[in-house]
Each structure stands twice: as structure tokens, then as C-alpha cells.
Motif scaffolding. Structure first.
Motif, PDB file in Angstrom:
ATOM      1  N   MET A  32      13.888  39.767  76.962  1.00 55.00           N
ATOM      2  CA  MET A  32      13.337  40.674  75.950  1.00 55.00           C
ATOM      3  C   MET A  32      14.205  40.572  74.702  1.00 55.00           C
ATOM      4  O   MET A  32      15.434  40.595  74.790  1.00 55.00           O
ATOM      5  N   THR A  33      13.577  40.474  73.541  1.00 57.65           N
ATOM      6  CA  THR A  33      14.322  40.371  72.289  1.00 57.65           C
ATOM      7  C   THR A  33      13.795  41.384  71.270  1.00 57.65           C
ATOM      8  O   THR A  33      12.627  41.777  71.309  1.00 57.65           O
ATOM      9  N   LYS A  34      14.672  41.758  70.354  1.00 60.47           N
ATOM     10  CA  LYS A  34      14.293  42.649  69.265  1.00 60.47           C
ATOM     11  C   LYS A  34      15.278  42.478  68.118  1.00 60.47           C
ATOM     12  O   LYS A  34      16.390  41.967  68.303  1.00 60.47           O
ATOM     13  N   GLN A  35      14.858  42.878  66.953  1.00 59.48           N
ATOM     14  CA  GLN A  35      15.728  42.908  65.786  1.00 59.48           C
ATOM     15  C   GLN A  35      16.194  44.339  65.550  1.00 59.48           C
ATOM     16  O   GLN A  35      15.403  45.281  65.651  1.00 59.48           O
ATOM     17  N   PHE A  36      17.462  44.482  65.237  1.00 63.40           N
ATOM     18  CA  PHE A  36      18.020  45.788  64.908  1.00 63.40           C
ATOM     19  C   PHE A  36      18.878  45.590  63.662  1.00 63.40           C
ATOM     20  O   PHE A  36      20.043  45.218  63.741  1.00 63.40           O
ATOM     21  N   GLY A  37      18.262  45.821  62.505  1.00 66.04           N
ATOM     22  CA  GLY A  37      18.943  45.508  61.254  1.00 66.04           C
ATOM     23  C   GLY A  37      19.193  44.006  61.190  1.00 66.04           C
ATOM     24  O   GLY A  37      18.288  43.189  61.331  1.00 66.04           O
ATOM     25  N   SER A  70      23.898  39.548  68.508  1.00 63.42           N
ATOM     26  CA  SER A  70      24.429  38.565  67.558  1.00 63.42           C
ATOM     27  C   SER A  70      24.131  38.980  66.124  1.00 63.42           C
ATOM     28  O   SER A  70      23.110  39.614  65.836  1.00 63.42           O
ATOM     29  N   LYS A  71      25.067  38.608  65.235  1.00 61.30           N
ATOM     30  CA  LYS A  71      24.916  38.782  63.798  1.00 61.30           C
ATOM     31  C   LYS A  71      25.257  37.454  63.124  1.00 61.30           C
ATOM     32  O   LYS A  71      25.971  36.624  63.698  1.00 61.30           O
ATOM     33  N   PRO A  72      24.773  37.247  61.912  1.00 62.58           N
ATOM     34  CA  PRO A  72      25.121  36.006  61.211  1.00 62.58           C
ATOM     35  C   PRO A  72      26.626  35.909  60.955  1.00 62.58           C
ATOM     36  O   PRO A  72      27.281  36.897  60.606  1.00 62.58           O
ATOM     37  N   ASN A  73      27.178  34.734  61.191  1.00 61.09           N
ATOM     38  CA  ASN A  73      28.569  34.417  60.842  1.00 61.09           C
ATOM     39  C   ASN A  73      29.600  35.270  61.567  1.00 61.09           C
ATOM     40  O   ASN A  73      30.705  35.501  61.058  1.00 61.09           O
ATOM     41  N   THR A  74      29.256  35.748  62.751  1.00 61.13           N
ATOM     42  CA  THR A  74      30.212  36.513  63.559  1.00 61.13           C
ATOM     43  C   THR A  74      30.087  36.072  65.009  1.00 61.13           C
ATOM     44  O   THR A  74      29.057  35.527  65.414  1.00 61.13           O
ATOM     45  N   GLU A 124      20.988  42.432  63.332  1.00 59.05           N
ATOM     46  CA  GLU A 124      21.340  42.006  64.691  1.00 59.05           C
ATOM     47  C   GLU A 124      20.106  41.483  65.441  1.00 59.05           C
ATOM     48  O   GLU A 124      18.993  41.978  65.261  1.00 59.05           O
ATOM     49  N   THR A 125      20.358  40.510  66.299  1.00 56.60           N
ATOM     50  CA  THR A 125      19.346  40.042  67.251  1.00 56.60           C
ATOM     51  C   THR A 125      19.831  40.425  68.639  1.00 56.60           C
ATOM     52  O   THR A 125      20.919  40.015  69.057  1.00 56.60           O
ATOM     53  N   ILE A 126      19.038  41.211  69.337  1.00 55.42           N
ATOM     54  CA  ILE A 126      19.420  41.722  70.656  1.00 55.42           C
ATOM     55  C   ILE A 126      18.535  41.064  71.704  1.00 55.42           C
ATOM     56  O   ILE A 126      17.309  41.051  71.574  1.00 55.42           O
ATOM     57  N   THR A 127      19.164  40.522  72.725  1.00 55.34           N
ATOM     58  CA  THR A 127      18.434  39.862  73.811  1.00 55.34           C
ATOM     59  C   THR A 127      18.870  40.455  75.145  1.00 55.34           C
ATOM     60  O   THR A 127      20.068  40.506  75.447  1.00 55.34           O
ATOM     61  N   ILE A 128      17.892  40.903  75.925  1.00 47.92           N
ATOM     62  CA  ILE A 128      18.132  41.427  77.272  1.00 47.92           C
ATOM     63  C   ILE A 128      17.554  40.424  78.272  1.00 47.92           C
ATOM     64  O   ILE A 128      16.425  39.965  78.114  1.00 47.92           O
ATOM     65  N   SER A 129      18.334  40.083  79.306  1.00 48.92           N
ATOM     66  CA  SER A 129      17.860  39.148  80.332  1.00 48.92           C
ATOM     67  C   SER A 129      18.086  39.756  81.707  1.00 48.92           C
ATOM     68  O   SER A 129      19.160  40.297  81.987  1.00 48.92           O
TER      69      SER A 129
END
Length: 276
Positions: free
Chosen positions: A108-113, A171-175, A115-120
Motif C-alpha cells: 500500500m502506498t500514499k503521499q503525505f506532503g 522516504s523524502k527527496p535527498n534524504t 513523503e512517500t509512504i509504503t506499507i508491506s
């Protein structure tokens, strides 16, 4: 919460249905040959017969049972239809579900601002339930040769809650990527490990390479040994991203729903295999 594990066709229903047990046999009968006088120079054609493919003597009974089971499960699935809780959860949380028929993994994936959040998680987690199959009866033959019911488990006796091990990546860009190994138990989310992986490790590799990168990374401190303030803030951080009790309850319901569909798919594949 209703437990959706498969409800097998009862033995009485099976016995009521006509059965046809066919014993496969090949008769090696004598071949009849007619002596034909042919003119000189005629070429005689040699005819061969391909051997008949023989299956086991129990195949017909097995096929009959598989058809009964598949028909029953198909009818049940049609009556129940697509459960509303899946769409309701996606509308509420913004998660999108990705899975394939025949595979246990669910993502499952979603965007939070930013951030990209993935649940497996894995459908196999249903095995953590104490009684993963409802409506189960056992029989034993006594000394007199009579068969008596020994135990019975009803659907109402099945547990409504079972532990689920799952992961979350944020995850966030460049971090670095925050990789969490989590566990749900009685509706609560427990943190086992919190690691940081490089973006390259998560985006460019997979399988055993990703597992090796995960194992190399520092697993993080023991969550239980953190200060109360830090634990509470981490819990709030996760809950704001819908990694909370609502997620654990949804995963339980979804695992039960998908397992039912996978069982029906398994029955159909088994039936096709026997028929081939």
C-alpha cells in the motif's frame, strides 16, 4: 469483525451428491489383422496406435470434490460481493493497494506532503491466528468401530485478532529512507526496528540485495528503552501517517478477504491440473 476464512462444504452435502469413481485400466486385447494379398511392388503401410494416457484411480473422486468446493466458494463470493471496507479505508487514508492474484504480498502506498509512504505485509500472517480455519470438525473411530465426533470449532470461536508483522518505508527527496519493522498485536502498533537506508539501497536494488543492505544498517535502539516522551512522539508521528490501530484492523480484514480469494484461485488451479 467477522472472520472470513473459508467455510468448507459439509460432508453430508458431499455424500448427497452423486459420485462416479472410475477405475482406469488398459486392456491389452489381441489385435485383429486381415491378411490381404497385395500386388507385387505395393508398399505396405505400418499403422501404430499411441498409448492411452492413464491417470490415477482416485482422480475422478478428487476432481468431483474440487468442483464442489470451487462451485461453493464461487457462489459465496458472488453473494458477498466486493467488501465495502476496502474502498472506505482507501478513501479515508489515501492509501492505494497493490497486489496480484496468486501472490501473498500486499503493498500500500500514499503521499503525505513530500513523503512517500509504503506499507508491506503478507497474507501468510493469517497463520498467526489460533484457529485459521473455522467450522472444523474432527472424528475418531472408537474400539467398537463406530465413528464419533471428537471436536468442533465454530466460526464464532475463531479469534478476531491475530498478530501481523509488517514494514513501513517513509522516504523524502535527498534524504535517507526511514525503514520500520513493525508488528500489530491486539490493535496496537509495536516498533521492532527503525533503520535508515540510503535512497540508492531502496530504489536501485531489491530482493536479497535489499535484505543485505537492511541487515548491514544499524537497526536502531530498542524502542522500549527510549524515553517516554520520545516514544509518545514517535507514536504520534506514525499515527499522523495512518500507521495506527485503524491500519492494523484493516490489514486483518484484508488478509482474511484476500486469503479467501486465493483459496478459490487455488481450487481452480488444482482442478485444472487434475483435468489436464
Amino acid at each position: 469483525m467477522k472472520y472470513l476464512a473459508r467455510n468448507l462444504v459439509t460432508a453430508a452435502a458431499r455424500n448427497a451428491a452423486p459420485r462416479f469413481s472410475q477405475a482406469a485400466s488398459i486392456g491389452l486385447g489381441a489385435r485383429m489383422c486381415a491378411h490381404v494379398i497385395q500386388p507385387a511392388g505395393t508398399i505396405r503401410t505400418l499403422t501404430t496406435t499411441m498409448p492411452m494416457r492413464v491417470n490415477g484411480s482416485s482422480d475422478s473422486d478428487l476432481l468431483h470434490t474440487l468442483r464442489d468446493e470451487a462451485d461453493y466458494e464461487t457462489k459465496q463470493a458472488a453473494e458477498e460481493g466486493e467488501p465495502e471496507f476496502i474502498q472506505a479505508f482507501m478513501n479515508k487514508t489515501g492509501f492505494k493497494i497493490k497486489t496480484k492474484t496468486g501472490e501473498q504480498k500486499v503493498t500500500m502506498t500514499k503521499q503525505f506532503g513530500s513523503e512517500t509512504i509504503t506499507i508491506s505485509f503478507d497474507v501468510g500472517e493469517i497463520l498467526n491466528a489460533e484457529n485459521p480455519i473455522a467450522n472444523f470438525e474432527t472424528y475418531r473411530e472408537n474400539d467398537s468401530g463406530d465413528v464419533q465426533k471428537e471436536a468442533e470449532i465454530n466460526a464464532d470461536d475463531a479469534p478476531e485478532d491475530f498478530a501481523i508483522g509488517f514494514t513501513a518505508t517513509i522516504s523524502k527527496p535527498n534524504t535517507p529512507v526511514l525503514f520500520l519493522e513493525l508488528e500489530s498485536n491486539e490493535g496496537e502498533v509495536g516498533v521492532n526496528h527503525m533503520r535508515f537506508l540510503s535512497n540508492k539501497d531502496v530504489s536501485d536494488i531489491s530482493g536479497m540485495d535489499l535484505e543485505w543492505a537492511r541487515q548491514k544498517a544499524y537497526c536502531g535502539p530498542l524502542f522500549g528503552q527510549l524515553s517516554d516522551d520520545l516514544k509518545e512522539n514517535i507514536d504520534a508521528f506514525l499515527a499522523e501517517r495512518n500507521i495506527d490501530t485503524g491500519l492494523t484492523l484493516f490489514m486483518q480484514d484484508y488478509i482474511e478477504h484476500k486469503e479467501q480469494g486465493e483459496y478459490l484461485n487455488w481450487l481452480r488451479k488444482f482442478k485444472s491440473f487434475v483435468e489436464a
